[in-house]
Design a protein around this motif. Structure first.
Motif, PDB file in Angstrom:
ATOM      1  N   ILE A   1      61.648  49.861  22.329  1.00  0.00           N
ATOM      2  CA  ILE A   1      61.566  49.863  23.792  1.00  0.00           C
ATOM      3  C   ILE A   1      62.331  48.662  24.329  1.00  0.00           C
ATOM      4  N   ILE A   2      62.997  48.862  25.444  1.00  0.00           N
ATOM      5  CA  ILE A   2      63.594  47.749  26.178  1.00  0.00           C
ATOM      6  C   ILE A   2      63.029  47.796  27.592  1.00  0.00           C
ATOM      7  N   ILE A   3      62.478  46.675  28.027  1.00  0.00           N
ATOM      8  CA  ILE A   3      61.873  46.581  29.360  1.00  0.00           C
ATOM      9  C   ILE A   3      62.683  45.588  30.186  1.00  0.00           C
ATOM     10  N   ALA A   4      63.018  45.981  31.412  1.00  0.00           N
ATOM     11  CA  ALA A   4      63.713  45.070  32.330  1.00  0.00           C
ATOM     12  C   ALA A   4      62.925  45.017  33.633  1.00  0.00           C
ATOM     13  N   SER A   5      62.422  43.841  33.963  1.00  0.00           N
ATOM     14  CA  SER A   5      61.652  43.689  35.197  1.00  0.00           C
ATOM     15  C   SER A   5      62.311  42.687  36.120  1.00  0.00           C
ATOM     16  N   PRO A   6      62.292  42.991  37.408  1.00  0.00           N
ATOM     17  CA  PRO A   6      62.676  41.941  38.355  1.00  0.00           C
ATOM     18  C   PRO A   6      61.571  40.890  38.373  1.00  0.00           C
ATOM     19  N   GLY A   7      61.948  39.683  38.702  1.00  0.00           N
ATOM     20  CA  GLY A   7      60.965  38.613  38.844  1.00  0.00           C
ATOM     21  C   GLY A   7      60.473  38.561  40.276  1.00  0.00           C
ATOM     22  N   TYR A   8      59.209  38.861  40.477  1.00  0.00           N
ATOM     23  CA  TYR A   8      58.596  38.802  41.805  1.00  0.00           C
ATOM     24  C   TYR A   8      57.568  37.684  41.804  1.00  0.00           C
ATOM     25  N   HIS A   9      57.851  36.611  42.505  1.00  0.00           N
ATOM     26  CA  HIS A   9      56.929  35.489  42.636  1.00  0.00           C
ATOM     27  C   HIS A   9      56.504  34.948  41.278  1.00  0.00           C
ATOM     28  N   GLY A  10      57.461  34.881  40.352  1.00  0.00           N
ATOM     29  CA  GLY A  10      57.230  34.255  39.063  1.00  0.00           C
ATOM     30  C   GLY A  10      56.652  35.140  37.987  1.00  0.00           C
ATOM     31  N   THR A  11      56.561  36.444  38.233  1.00  0.00           N
ATOM     32  CA  THR A  11      56.027  37.335  37.211  1.00  0.00           C
ATOM     33  C   THR A  11      56.632  38.726  37.376  1.00  0.00           C
ATOM     34  N   VAL A  12      56.195  39.671  36.538  1.00  0.00           N
ATOM     35  CA  VAL A  12      56.713  41.034  36.635  1.00  0.00           C
ATOM     36  C   VAL A  12      56.304  41.646  37.971  1.00  0.00           C
ATOM     37  N   SER A  13      57.104  42.575  38.441  1.00  0.00           N
ATOM     38  CA  SER A  13      56.770  43.247  39.695  1.00  0.00           C
ATOM     39  C   SER A  13      55.555  44.150  39.497  1.00  0.00           C
ATOM     40  N   GLY A  14      54.833  44.399  40.558  1.00  0.00           N
ATOM     41  CA  GLY A  14      53.707  45.332  40.505  1.00  0.00           C
ATOM     42  C   GLY A  14      54.161  46.722  40.087  1.00  0.00           C
ATOM     43  N   PHE A  15      55.342  47.094  40.505  1.00  0.00           N
ATOM     44  CA  PHE A  15      55.952  48.381  40.153  1.00  0.00           C
ATOM     45  C   PHE A  15      56.057  48.523  38.638  1.00  0.00           C
ATOM     46  N   MET A  16      56.576  47.471  37.974  1.00  0.00           N
ATOM     47  CA  MET A  16      56.723  47.505  36.521  1.00  0.00           C
ATOM     48  C   MET A  16      55.378  47.398  35.821  1.00  0.00           C
ATOM     49  N   LYS A  17      54.504  46.538  36.326  1.00  0.00           N
ATOM     50  CA  LYS A  17      53.184  46.384  35.698  1.00  0.00           C
ATOM     51  C   LYS A  17      52.434  47.705  35.720  1.00  0.00           C
ATOM     52  N   ASN A  18      52.510  48.422  36.836  1.00  0.00           N
ATOM     53  CA  ASN A  18      51.852  49.717  36.928  1.00  0.00           C
ATOM     54  C   ASN A  18      52.408  50.685  35.885  1.00  0.00           C
ATOM     55  N   ALA A  19      53.722  50.727  35.728  1.00  0.00           N
ATOM     56  CA  ALA A  19      54.331  51.615  34.729  1.00  0.00           C
ATOM     57  C   ALA A  19      53.837  51.255  33.327  1.00  0.00           C
ATOM     58  N   LEU A  20      53.790  49.966  33.017  1.00  0.00           N
ATOM     59  CA  LEU A  20      53.341  49.540  31.692  1.00  0.00           C
ATOM     60  C   LEU A  20      51.859  49.833  31.476  1.00  0.00           C
ATOM     61  N   ASP A  21      51.075  49.832  32.541  1.00  0.00           N
ATOM     62  CA  ASP A  21      49.650  50.162  32.422  1.00  0.00           C
ATOM     63  C   ASP A  21      49.436  51.576  31.900  1.00  0.00           C
ATOM     64  N   TYR A  22      50.387  52.466  32.116  1.00  0.00           N
ATOM     65  CA  TYR A  22      50.259  53.841  31.620  1.00  0.00           C
ATOM     66  C   TYR A  22      50.288  53.919  30.095  1.00  0.00           C
ATOM     67  N   ALA A  23      50.685  52.857  29.407  1.00  0.00           N
ATOM     68  CA  ALA A  23      50.616  52.834  27.945  1.00  0.00           C
ATOM     69  C   ALA A  23      49.177  53.004  27.475  1.00  0.00           C
ATOM     70  N   GLU A  24      48.226  52.707  28.350  1.00  0.00           N
ATOM     71  CA  GLU A  24      46.805  52.889  28.010  1.00  0.00           C
ATOM     72  C   GLU A  24      46.509  54.340  27.618  1.00  0.00           C
ATOM     73  N   GLU A  25      47.296  55.272  28.097  1.00  0.00           N
ATOM     74  CA  GLU A  25      47.094  56.686  27.759  1.00  0.00           C
ATOM     75  C   GLU A  25      47.324  56.963  26.271  1.00  0.00           C
ATOM     76  N   THR A  26      47.942  56.030  25.565  1.00  0.00           N
ATOM     77  CA  THR A  26      48.197  56.210  24.132  1.00  0.00           C
ATOM     78  C   THR A  26      47.141  55.518  23.264  1.00  0.00           C
ATOM     79  N   ARG A  27      46.094  55.002  23.871  1.00  0.00           N
ATOM     80  CA  ARG A  27      45.109  54.178  23.164  1.00  0.00           C
ATOM     81  C   ARG A  27      44.489  54.862  21.950  1.00  0.00           C
TER      82      ARG A  27
END
Length: 192
Positions: free
Chosen positions: A76-102
């Motif tokens: 996997i390659i992940i590219a996130s914009p830096g929003y206020h010193g961390t990953v954007s909410g947009f990207m964090k939400n997408a990564l949260d969907y990995a929980e479906e593979t638990r």
């Protein structure tokens, strides 16, 4: 048993705006992964417009596509914009969907190399975002590549055609992408 098939590398990234700097740098990384022998899939702004992740809600549509691509990915390659010193909410939400593979045999990002790229308008945000991405990858049981790429777009702008003007950044992207492909090959052959 070994196979001659190329590893599948999933690129996830960008911002809410199609064609964002993060999305274009991700496309450069996926191109480098292809040159290193991988088959790639790109999920950017259009594909990542997902409802807020809810563990009890079934993933459907674009969310299901993301989950299925995560399951198929050898790297996997992940590219996130830096929003206020961390990953954007947009990207964090997408990564949260990995929980479906638990409950999968290979949950989250297990046994996969993950290349991290952070794109921001200054070094502080780029480096903070890179650190956050690496922590997220560790939490998802992935293997961050030794080379991560923090990009200060003020010093490494893209021209209108999407070409990076910084030789150093291009070299870092190529190295990171080749590490994802190399580790994906090693992991895939170990599993066979």
């Amino acid at each position: 048993m070994m196979t001659n098939s190329s590893p599948r590398i999933l690129g996830i990234g960008g911002g809410t705006r199609p064609g964002s700097s993060a999305e274009r740098y991700l496309q450069l990384a996926l191109s480098a992964a292809e040159k290193a022998g991988a088959t790639t899939t790109f999920l950017g702004a259009h594909s990542l417009r997902l409802p807020l992740y809810e563990p009890s809600a079934a993933a459907d549509g674009a969310a299901q596509q993301l989950v299925e691509e995560l399951r198929r990915a050898d790297g996997i390659i992940i590219a996130s914009p830096g929003y206020h010193g961390t990953v954007s909410g947009f990207m964090k939400n997408a990564l949260d969907y990995a929980e479906e593979t638990r409950s999968d045999k290979r949950p989250y990002f297990s046994e996969r190399a993950v290349g991290c790229m952070a794109v921001a308008g200054g070094w502080q945000a780029a480096v903070g975002t890179m650190a956050s991405l690496r922590e997220i990858v560790h939490a998802l049981r992935g293997w961050p590549t030794p080379m991560g790429v923090a990009i200060n777009i003020a010093e490494a702008p893209l021209d209108p055609a999407g070409t990076c003007q910084s030789t150093s950044v291009i070299q870092q992207i190529q190295l990171m992408a080749s590490q994802v492909v190399e580790f994906a090959n090693l992991s895939t052959h170990r599993q066979l």
